[in-house]
Design a protein around this motif. Sequence first.
Motif: not given
Length: 351
Positions: A51, A82, A219
């Motif tokens: 992401r 991330m 997250t």
Amino acid sequence: MDVVAVSTSNLLDYLHDPSPRTLGRSALEWLDRLRKPTVVHVAGRDRSRTRAMATLLHGNEPSGLLALHRWLLEQHTPEVNMLFLLGGVYPAKIPPALSHRQLPYGLDLNRCFRQPFKGEEGAIARALLAELQRVKPECLLDVHNTSGTGPAFAVTITSDAAHQALASLFTNRLVMTDLRLGALMEYSEQEVPTVTIECGGSQEEQAHQLAYEGLVRYTSRADVLSQEKAEWDVNVLRNPIRVELAPEATIEYRLAPTGQADLTFPPDIERRNFGVVSPDEPLGWVGEKGLSILTAIGHNRAETMEQILRVKDGQIYPAQALKAFMITTNPVIAKSDCLFYAVKATGEPIF
């Protein structure tokens, strides 16, 4: 162990799983250490997915930076990999730190994410897009502060279930727009759910906290794209009109007009953000040029002002009940970006 590398284009710096030693004790200390627009990679439990989150595209909007620094200091292990993009490092570092939206005489970085990628900002935007294209994230957030005070909201060019679910990690207000300005949010056109988060005012502690709490949700969850797991039901406002001030026009924020400005708003105009303004409530005053100093932009074309504003005895009134947002008392932003956006009181498009 920290890994720092400089891209071959020499435009970006990279951090991989940065330690607290690298980050410094505060976000300002970390910003002082950053030399260039920076890409941060953090490994997740699920290494097969990534992401992405961008922030600091505007150098005077600190909530995303503060949230990210706090999150990194706490050494969270995210659910998936991330990718964090810090774009506006150069303007953010101009003293006093976090006070400049963009470089003096520079371009707005968040208007440069499309051809022809002009200037240094265009080159940075293209480099950041290349990082996204290389990593292929499953979704992307762009975290900002509003140009004035007011509640948080999200913006997207698509309001399907995935985009609403992403927005709900931070807010229950989602603005869907057909306008294309060259913003990173338009990466959604690459079939990657992309949402801009406007956390609230840059000096508001609640905006910083909202950015952090939303980042933790983003997250830590295995699924952030399912509406069934959305944090809140989302209220969608569709295709707002963008009201712009002519470049040569002047604006003041006063309790009464002095006769020296083309447009005067009261100092507390920001209280109108996301409230409904009825046709009998004055918004401000215009000078001799009337409404000719204003332009209404909808669907990337100029629209008539008659359905938005009217003038009576020098005062400006809504032509119909409106819900306005992104109202600012910063005259620089009012002139360089826009005065406000508006939809009907119902949330539907004016045109």
